[in-house]
Motif scaffolding. Structure first.
Motif, PDB file in Angstrom:
ATOM      1  N   HIS A  74       3.995   1.606  -0.956  1.00  0.00           N
ATOM      2  CA  HIS A  74       4.714   1.692  -2.228  1.00  0.00           C
ATOM      3  C   HIS A  74       3.808   2.246  -3.333  1.00  0.00           C
ATOM      4  CE1 HIS A  74       6.134  -0.113  -6.065  1.00  0.00           C
ATOM      5  NE2 HIS A  74       7.306   0.273  -5.615  1.00  0.00           N
ATOM      6  N   HIS A  75       2.614   1.674  -3.459  1.00  0.00           N
ATOM      7  CA  HIS A  75       1.715   2.089  -4.530  1.00  0.00           C
ATOM      8  C   HIS A  75       1.235   3.523  -4.320  1.00  0.00           C
ATOM      9  CE1 HIS A  75       2.190  -1.826  -5.842  1.00  0.00           C
ATOM     10  NE2 HIS A  75       0.985  -2.097  -6.292  1.00  0.00           N
ATOM     11  N   PHE A  76       1.006   3.877  -3.040  1.00  0.00           N
ATOM     12  CA  PHE A  76       0.545   5.237  -2.773  1.00  0.00           C
ATOM     13  C   PHE A  76       1.606   6.252  -3.214  1.00  0.00           C
ATOM     14  CE2 PHE A  76       0.008   8.951   0.019  1.00  0.00           C
ATOM     15  CZ  PHE A  76      -1.266   9.306  -0.400  1.00  0.00           C
ATOM     16  N   PHE A 126       0.833  -1.208   0.000  1.00  0.00           N
ATOM     17  CA  PHE A 126       0.000   0.000   0.000  1.00  0.00           C
ATOM     18  C   PHE A 126       0.869   1.259   0.000  1.00  0.00           C
ATOM     19  CE2 PHE A 126      -3.798  -2.458   1.419  1.00  0.00           C
ATOM     20  CZ  PHE A 126      -4.650  -1.983   0.451  1.00  0.00           C
ATOM     21  N   PHE A 177       1.684   6.390  -7.190  1.00  0.00           N
ATOM     22  CA  PHE A 177       0.606   7.126  -7.855  1.00  0.00           C
ATOM     23  C   PHE A 177       0.627   8.614  -7.486  1.00  0.00           C
ATOM     24  CE2 PHE A 177      -1.132   2.809  -8.308  1.00  0.00           C
ATOM     25  CZ  PHE A 177      -1.225   2.810  -9.684  1.00  0.00           C
ATOM     26  N   SER A 178       1.041   8.939  -6.234  1.00  0.00           N
ATOM     27  CA  SER A 178       1.133  10.358  -5.870  1.00  0.00           C
ATOM     28  C   SER A 178       2.158  11.049  -6.738  1.00  0.00           C
ATOM     29  CB  SER A 178       1.536  10.527  -4.416  1.00  0.00           C
ATOM     30  OG  SER A 178       0.774   9.718  -3.607  1.00  0.00           O
ATOM     31  N   THR A 202      -4.916  -1.392  -7.467  1.00  0.00           N
ATOM     32  CA  THR A 202      -3.674  -2.010  -7.901  1.00  0.00           C
ATOM     33  C   THR A 202      -3.013  -2.768  -6.755  1.00  0.00           C
ATOM     34  OG1 THR A 202      -3.445  -0.070  -9.298  1.00  0.00           O
ATOM     35  CG2 THR A 202      -1.605  -1.570  -9.270  1.00  0.00           C
ATOM     36  N   SER A 203      -3.124  -2.227  -5.516  1.00  0.00           N
ATOM     37  CA  SER A 203      -2.519  -2.900  -4.372  1.00  0.00           C
ATOM     38  C   SER A 203      -3.136  -4.272  -4.161  1.00  0.00           C
ATOM     39  CB  SER A 203      -2.711  -2.093  -3.096  1.00  0.00           C
ATOM     40  OG  SER A 203      -2.056  -0.880  -3.211  1.00  0.00           O
ATOM     41  N   ILE A 227      -5.789   9.038  -7.257  1.00  0.00           N
ATOM     42  CA  ILE A 227      -4.631   8.431  -6.610  1.00  0.00           C
ATOM     43  C   ILE A 227      -5.095   7.322  -5.672  1.00  0.00           C
ATOM     44  CG2 ILE A 227      -2.735   8.848  -4.985  1.00  0.00           C
ATOM     45  CD1 ILE A 227      -2.513  11.660  -6.144  1.00  0.00           C
ATOM     46  N   ILE A 228      -6.096   7.618  -4.823  1.00  0.00           N
ATOM     47  CA  ILE A 228      -6.545   6.618  -3.845  1.00  0.00           C
ATOM     48  C   ILE A 228      -7.209   5.434  -4.542  1.00  0.00           C
ATOM     49  CG2 ILE A 228      -8.139   6.266  -1.917  1.00  0.00           C
ATOM     50  CD1 ILE A 228      -7.467   9.188  -1.128  1.00  0.00           C
ATOM     51  N   ASN A 276      -6.717   4.297  -7.643  1.00  0.00           N
ATOM     52  CA  ASN A 276      -5.706   3.464  -8.296  1.00  0.00           C
ATOM     53  C   ASN A 276      -4.879   2.697  -7.282  1.00  0.00           C
ATOM     54  OD1 ASN A 276      -5.895   3.670 -11.111  1.00  0.00           O
ATOM     55  ND2 ASN A 276      -5.213   5.776 -11.005  1.00  0.00           N
ATOM     56  N   THR A 277      -4.502   3.367  -6.165  1.00  0.00           N
ATOM     57  CA  THR A 277      -3.685   2.713  -5.147  1.00  0.00           C
ATOM     58  C   THR A 277      -4.395   1.486  -4.607  1.00  0.00           C
ATOM     59  OG1 THR A 277      -2.835   4.871  -4.510  1.00  0.00           O
ATOM     60  CG2 THR A 277      -2.445   3.080  -2.990  1.00  0.00           C
TER      61      THR A 277
END
Lengths: 168, 276
Positions: A124-126, A122, A129-130, A149-150, A142-143, A145-146
């Motif tokens: 890493h992905h956050f 979580f 995308f940020s 994808t997570s 952003i949230i 997609n995070t």
């Protein structure tokens, strides 16, 4: 000793190739591209030199960046989870049952391994995308997609860890 | 001094972490400003080579579709040749002078060896580079419409800033009038782009064709982009005009690179008149 170096270098190259040639073109449901190359960070032995680990994680992210033309996004995020890996691990496992030398992700209980992998994924992905959207206005994208994808990355990472590593 | 060394020793991992994080952040900032991503891109020989060999496998499965595209384009070109012949029989060629036949655009073909369209900022990699005369700031099109603008080049590979990118701003206009605007992308759907800055005098209907305007020195005028999908007209102004692309950005094979041979002349003139 040599075995471990070989194993980790092989894993590094294999994960980069799989990520770049297969998973970056997966487009699950039209837009989901799981980032499973961070498995390398989960599985890297803890007893090894910490600075080497940080530099190698940075290089892993940078290699992905080279392929996907994304500046330093993956490098920054991977370096960050590499740095916070040990504190997270110490928090997830209680300090009493934490064996520093003989740590193996397969040896700890599934629930704890799952929490550990999920938290790091979580974060890493956050970061990814940020940095990619790079604006406060698109926080909803952003949230969204995070999260999606997570979930995808966590499922694929756990399955591949179970399938391709042996329990000792 | 002793304390300084002690400090460095105590926080050496943290300092290493901060240092590398700063490096990554600098690369990220460079990546967000168009034309500065000189170092981290897939136009180098290693990444380009890997993409190239992976692509030669995929290429095989696309032969059928590529053939159909070729035959369609040949048919359009043959039709246009016929129109030229008709003009000749009417003696209209006498009106042409040699200035009109000067070549303005030069086309090179290339193959897309890496394509992404799901991120916020998308780029493509193509297999032509400096050795084939491809430089930065050239337009990339195919028979269905525009694709992007070339960005970084190496000897044999080039990265293309896709129109599906935050930094991509392309001059576009309505086919039936001369009102022009800027084509941008909001990052939602890879088939839908947004046209902004259209003056309120323009008459827009759903289904209107959008083509490139000749304002920029990159694309020739009149290349198809897409049709108006939906739009909002609020407070006497056009809010968002959604354009549905003719091109399927998820499925790109061969593309053409357009080189404007008069670009330097045009830019120098524009710069001179701006200084006056």
């Amino acid at each position: 000793m040599n075995n471990s170096i070989l194993k980790n270098s092989f894993r590094f190259i294999l994960l980069v190739i799989v990520q770049v040639l297969v998973l970056n073109n997966l487009n699950l449901f039209g837009f989901l591209n799981p980032m499973i190359y961070i498995i390398w960070v989960f599985l890297f032995p803890i007893r090894k030199s910490k600075s080497l680990f940080l530099i190698l994680s940075f290089l892993l992210g940078l290699t992905i960046d080279f392929f996907s033309n994304s500046g330093g996004i993956n490098a920054g995020a991977t370096l960050f989870i590499a740095y916070i890996r040990l504190p997270i691990l110490q928090a997830v496992l209680k300090k009493s049952d934490f064996d520093y030398l003989l740590f193996n992700l397969r040896a700890i209980s599934f629930g704890k391994a799952f929490t550990f992998i999920s938290i790091l994924t979580f974060i890493h992905h956050f970061i990814i995308f940020s940095l990619e959207y790079f604006s406060f206005n698109s926080y909803s994208s952003i949230i969204y997609n995070t999260l999606l994808t997570s979930i995808c990355t966590i499922i694929i990472s756990i399955l591949s860890i179970i399938l391709f590593t042996n329990k000792k | 001094m002793q304390q300084l060394i002690y400090f460095f020793r105590k926080f050496k991992y943290f300092l290493l972490f901060v240092l590398l994080e700063i490096v990554a952040f600098i690369f990220t900032i460079q990546h967000h400003s168009y034309h500065k991503s000189k170092f981290i891109n897939s136009a180098n020989s290693i990444t380009g080579g890997i993409y190239n060999s992976a692509n030669s496998v995929q290429e095989f499965f696309q032969l059928k579709k590529d053939n159909r595209l070729l035959i369609e384009e040949i048919t359009t070109l043959k039709n246009s040749i016929n129109t030229v012949n008709i003009n000749k029989t009417r003696d209209s060629f006498k009106l042409y002078n040699s200035d009109k036949f000067r070549q303005k655009y030069q086309y090179t073909f290339a193959k897309v060896i890496n394509n992404n369209f799901t991120n916020r900022n998308n780029t493509l990699t193509i297999n032509k580079g400096l050795n084939q005369g491809v430089t930065s700031d050239l337009g990339v099109i195919n028979s269905n419409g525009i694709i992007g603008v070339t960005n970084s080049t190496s000897k044999n590979y080039t990265t293309v800033l896709s129109i599906l990118n935050n930094s991509s701003k392309i001059n576009a206009r309505l086919k039936n009038s001369n009102h022009f605007g800027t084509l941008t992308w909001d990052g939602e759907d890879y088939n839908i782009l947004q046209l902004i800055d259209i003056p309120r005098q323009a008459q827009i209907k759903n289904g209107d064709t959008i083509i490139t305007g000749g304002k920029s020195a990159i694309f020739p005028e009149g290349i198809n982009i897409g049709i108006v999908n939906s739009f909002k007209f609020e407070n006497n102004q056009y809010k968002t005009i959604n354009i549905e692309l003719f091109n399927d950005m998820s499925n790109l094979g061969y593309v053409q690179i357009v080189k404007n041979l008069e670009r330097t002349e045009q830019l120098t003139l524009e710069k001179e008149s701006a200084n006056e």
